[in-house]
Design a protein around this motif. Structure first.
Motif, PDB file in Angstrom:
ATOM      1  N   ASP A  24       0.812  -1.267  -0.129  1.00 13.96           N
ATOM      2  CA  ASP A  24       0.144  -0.029   0.020  1.00 13.96           C
ATOM      3  C   ASP A  24       0.960   1.301  -0.020  1.00 13.96           C
ATOM      4  OD1 ASP A  24       0.852  -0.024   2.767  1.00 13.96           O
ATOM      5  OD2 ASP A  24      -0.979  -0.472   3.756  1.00 13.96           O
ATOM      6  N   LEU A  25       0.242   2.472   0.047  1.00 15.21           N
ATOM      7  CA  LEU A  25       0.948   3.558  -0.127  1.00 15.21           C
ATOM      8  C   LEU A  25       1.736   3.739   1.130  1.00 15.21           C
ATOM      9  CD1 LEU A  25       1.886   6.628  -1.522  1.00 15.21           C
ATOM     10  CD2 LEU A  25      -0.404   7.498  -0.350  1.00 15.21           C
ATOM     11  N   GLN A  26       1.394   3.771   2.260  1.00  9.81           N
ATOM     12  CA  GLN A  26       2.465   3.847   3.541  1.00  9.81           C
ATOM     13  C   GLN A  26       3.513   2.683   3.281  1.00  9.81           C
ATOM     14  OE1 GLN A  26       0.420   3.028   7.174  1.00  9.81           O
ATOM     15  NE2 GLN A  26       2.044   4.168   8.390  1.00  9.81           N
ATOM     16  N   SER A  27       3.350   1.434   3.111  1.00 13.48           N
ATOM     17  CA  SER A  27       4.241   0.517   2.905  1.00 13.48           C
ATOM     18  C   SER A  27       5.427   1.103   1.753  1.00 13.48           C
ATOM     19  CB  SER A  27       3.924  -0.747   2.564  1.00 13.48           C
ATOM     20  OG  SER A  27       3.046  -1.228   3.637  1.00 13.48           O
ATOM     21  N   GLN A  29       6.205   4.219   0.969  1.00 12.20           N
ATOM     22  CA  GLN A  29       6.974   5.281   1.428  1.00 12.20           C
ATOM     23  C   GLN A  29       7.802   4.841   2.477  1.00 12.20           C
ATOM     24  OE1 GLN A  29       3.326   7.479   2.795  1.00 12.20           O
ATOM     25  NE2 GLN A  29       3.610   8.743   1.071  1.00 12.20           N
ATOM     26  N   LEU A  30       7.512   3.941   3.094  1.00 10.52           N
ATOM     27  CA  LEU A  30       8.615   3.503   4.243  1.00 10.52           C
ATOM     28  C   LEU A  30       9.940   2.600   3.439  1.00 10.52           C
ATOM     29  CD1 LEU A  30       6.289   1.734   7.017  1.00 10.52           C
ATOM     30  CD2 LEU A  30       7.700   4.064   6.913  1.00 10.52           C
ATOM     31  N   MET A  35       8.688  10.403  -0.299  1.00 12.95           N
ATOM     32  CA  MET A  35       7.511  10.378  -1.351  1.00 12.95           C
ATOM     33  C   MET A  35       7.764   9.512  -2.321  1.00 12.95           C
ATOM     34  SD  MET A  35       6.397  14.549  -1.371  1.00 12.95           S
ATOM     35  CE  MET A  35       8.065  14.960  -1.592  1.00 12.95           C
ATOM     36  N   ASN A  50      12.074   6.857  -4.618  1.00 10.17           N
ATOM     37  CA  ASN A  50      12.024   8.038  -4.007  1.00 10.17           C
ATOM     38  C   ASN A  50      12.154   9.346  -4.800  1.00 10.17           C
ATOM     39  OD1 ASN A  50      12.694  10.428  -2.389  1.00 10.17           O
ATOM     40  ND2 ASN A  50      13.029   9.042  -0.530  1.00 10.17           N
ATOM     41  N   TRP A 100      -2.248  -0.263  -7.501  1.00 15.39           N
ATOM     42  CA  TRP A 100      -1.277   1.055  -8.166  1.00 15.39           C
ATOM     43  C   TRP A 100      -1.643   1.115  -9.430  1.00 15.39           C
ATOM     44  CZ3 TRP A 100       1.890   4.226  -5.621  1.00 15.39           C
ATOM     45  CH2 TRP A 100       2.324   3.514  -4.313  1.00 15.39           C
TER      46      TRP A 100
END
Length: 102
Positions: A24-27, A29-30, A35, A50, A100
């Motif tokens: 997902d987006l949060q994963s 980003q981590l 971003m 990134n 995505w």
């Protein structure tokens, strides 16, 4: 698709081959450390990296750069063929795209 030999460890480069492994987006980003920038390869695969990696001075990612250059060649693209990828990156193969792709 040609088999890719991976020298960078999994904390820096991943290839997602199954929809159940799509982040997902949060994963994402981590994983990339900030971003997320998405680049769709001509074959439909999606590169996540990134967005500010070059500005942050992140190190070269040789596998992601090799994939970039194999898809965006001088013969097929007027610019971008000599670009490079820095920092952690992941490729979601076309058949593994779910969230995505929307």
């Amino acid at each position: 698709m040609e088999q890719t030999k991976i020298n960078t460890n999994e904390t820096e480069f991943k290839i997602i081959k199954d929809k159940k492994d799509e982040p997902d987006l949060q994963s994402a980003q981590l994983f990339v450390g900030g971003m997320v920038e998405c680049v769709t390869f001509p074959n439909g695969d999606l590169l996540l990296l990134n967005e500010e990696g070059k500005l942050m001075g992140l190190p070269l990612n040789p596998e992601a750069t090799a994939l970039w250059r194999s898809h965006f060649t001088k013969e097929t693209h007027a610019f971008g063929y000599d670009d490079f990828v820095v920092g952690p990156a992941m490729v979601i193969q076309k058949d593994a795209l779910n969230t995505w792709a929307n």
